[in-house]
Design an enzyme around this catalytic site. Structure first.
Site, PDB file in Angstrom:
ATOM      1  N   ALA A 226       0.855  -1.190   0.000  1.00  0.00           N
ATOM      2  CA  ALA A 226       0.000   0.000   0.000  1.00  0.00           C
ATOM      3  C   ALA A 226       0.889   1.238   0.000  1.00  0.00           C
ATOM      4  O   ALA A 226       2.008   1.210   0.513  1.00  0.00           O
ATOM      5  CB  ALA A 226      -0.891   0.000   1.229  1.00  0.00           C
ATOM      6  N   HIS A 233      -1.963  -1.235   8.375  1.00  0.00           N
ATOM      7  CA  HIS A 233      -0.983  -1.536   9.423  1.00  0.00           C
ATOM      8  C   HIS A 233      -0.552  -0.273  10.171  1.00  0.00           C
ATOM      9  O   HIS A 233      -0.082  -0.345  11.289  1.00  0.00           O
ATOM     10  CB  HIS A 233       0.237  -2.259   8.824  1.00  0.00           C
ATOM     11  CG  HIS A 233      -0.037  -3.704   8.535  1.00  0.00           C
ATOM     12  ND1 HIS A 233       0.014  -4.676   9.508  1.00  0.00           N
ATOM     13  CD2 HIS A 233      -0.386  -4.341   7.391  1.00  0.00           C
ATOM     14  CE1 HIS A 233      -0.273  -5.863   8.977  1.00  0.00           C
ATOM     15  NE2 HIS A 233      -0.522  -5.681   7.687  1.00  0.00           N
ATOM     16  N   ASP A 240      -1.020  -9.339  10.809  1.00  0.00           N
ATOM     17  CA  ASP A 240      -0.835 -10.477   9.912  1.00  0.00           C
ATOM     18  C   ASP A 240      -0.557 -11.658  10.826  1.00  0.00           C
ATOM     19  O   ASP A 240       0.286 -11.577  11.723  1.00  0.00           O
ATOM     20  CB  ASP A 240       0.353 -10.252   8.981  1.00  0.00           C
ATOM     21  CG  ASP A 240       0.051  -9.176   7.943  1.00  0.00           C
ATOM     22  OD1 ASP A 240      -1.140  -8.836   7.768  1.00  0.00           O
ATOM     23  OD2 ASP A 240       1.009  -8.671   7.328  1.00  0.00           O
ATOM     24  N   GLU A 286      -5.983 -12.185   1.106  1.00  0.00           N
ATOM     25  CA  GLU A 286      -4.905 -12.310   2.100  1.00  0.00           C
ATOM     26  C   GLU A 286      -5.444 -13.052   3.320  1.00  0.00           C
ATOM     27  O   GLU A 286      -5.930 -12.426   4.269  1.00  0.00           O
ATOM     28  CB  GLU A 286      -4.396 -10.919   2.539  1.00  0.00           C
ATOM     29  CG  GLU A 286      -3.638 -10.164   1.470  1.00  0.00           C
ATOM     30  CD  GLU A 286      -2.877  -8.948   2.024  1.00  0.00           C
ATOM     31  OE1 GLU A 286      -2.929  -8.701   3.243  1.00  0.00           O
ATOM     32  OE2 GLU A 286      -2.231  -8.264   1.210  1.00  0.00           O
TER      33      GLU A 286
HETATM   34 ZN   LIG Z   1      -1.277  -7.223   6.468  1.00  0.00          ZN
END
Ligand SMILES: [Zn+2]
Length: 318
Positions: A226, A233, A240, A286
């Site tokens: 990003a 984040h 994650d 993800e």
């Molecule tokens: Zn992530």
């Protein structure tokens, strides 16, 4: 003689009275039907019909709020307005954008167009961006259209004990506490959850993104990381997650992932980038990336089975 004259007078008098009565009746009836006509002309039924709506469409529209009917009366007739109105996540302010998008994507479903437009994905990534509303707290939206201010500095960022993570990681305290609860519950079920990445500073994200840009150029870099300010984040609300042995590529096949699918919402976490929703979230699937939104909202999202972007657009922004 006098008697006859009197009789004649009475006769004329009666005729006059009769005429007056008839006139009054005619006037009253006339006024009433005129009023009725005026009321009809002012009615939604008349106006919507005059625009071109009829039968089922008209019937459906008449059941809607006046706000919706008024908005429709301000537009030209469109045969698909009712199709959009019938969708669960219809947002009145987006109506023009739905119709515009439909004109260019006639094979797309109404449901899908609603999702796309509601989350701004009718625009290119990083186009039509705006600063996110920080007052949303743990519900703040960060995606490819909503960014954090450059100097954003989340509060209550704490270090994660290495028992729970790989390398050095930080996260918001509230999220950390919930993660520990989730970690313990998973452990009870013989699953091992490990944080592989938590909070990243704006500078971290800038370094990561820029290194990709230097190596591959902007186009490719945008698919790998990003842009600074646009990464979840940076909120300190995102984790994650991996296991003892899995890599990002194999995490989807682990029992830990299966467990998270069924249980993460109970601790306030949602799978942020689900499978086959890339066109809505702006991110490829993800399975490892979880966002903390609190138990109440996470439960609702789990039940509705929608992305956070869609949830935010429908339930929070409108
Ligand atoms: Zn992530």
């Amino acid at each position: 003689m006098a008697k006859r004259r009197l009789k004649k007078k009475v006769k004329i008098g009666l005729i006059v009275v009769a005429i007056i009565i008839v006139l009054i009746i005619a006037i009253v009836v006339g006024i009433n039907s005129y009023k009725k006509h005026q009321t009809y002309i002012a009615s939604y039924e008349y106006k919507l019909e005059a625009l071109g709506y009829k039968d089922d469409q008209l019937e459906y529209l008449l059941k809607q709020d006046n706000k919706i009917k008024d908005a429709i009366l301000n537009k030209k007739y469109n045969e698909h307005i009712v199709d959009f109105l019938k969708q669960k996540y219809f947002i009145l302010n987006n109506l023009d954008a739905y119709l515009e998008y439909y004109d260019k994507n006639k094979n797309d479903s109404f449901e899908h167009i609603i999702s796309i437009v509601n989350v701004n994905a009718n625009y290119d990534h990083y186009d039509h961006t705006k600063e996110t509303n920080l007052d949303d707290g743990i519900l703040m939206l960060v995606n490819k259209y909503n960014y954090l201010p450059e100097d954003y500095d989340p509060t209550d960022i704490v270090d994660v004990k290495n028992w729970y993570c790989y390398g050095e990681n930080q996260i918001k305290d509230e999220v950390y506490q919930k993660f520990i609860e989730m970690f313990d519950a998973a452990k009870e079920a013989d699953k091992k959850l490990i944080i592989s990445s938590g909070y990243r500073t704006h500078e971290d994200q800038e370094d990561t993104y820029n290194s990709y840009v230097d190596r591959y150029g902007v186009k490719k870099a945008d698919t790998l990381a990003a842009r600074p300010g646009f990464s979840e984040h940076e909120t300190g609300l995102t984790l994650d997650i991996t296991t003892g042995t899995a890599t990002k590529d194999t995490f989807e096949d682990t029992e830990e992932f299966e467990w998270l699918k069924e249980n993460s919402y109970k601790y306030g976490f949602i799978l942020r980038y689900p499978k086959d929703k890339e066109d809505i979230t702006g991110y490829a699937y993800e399975p490892w990336h979880y966002r903390y939104v609190g138990i109440e909202v996470a439960t609702k999202i789990h039940e509705l089975d929608i992305t956070y972007d869609e949830y935010y657009a429908y339930f929070l922004a409108n």
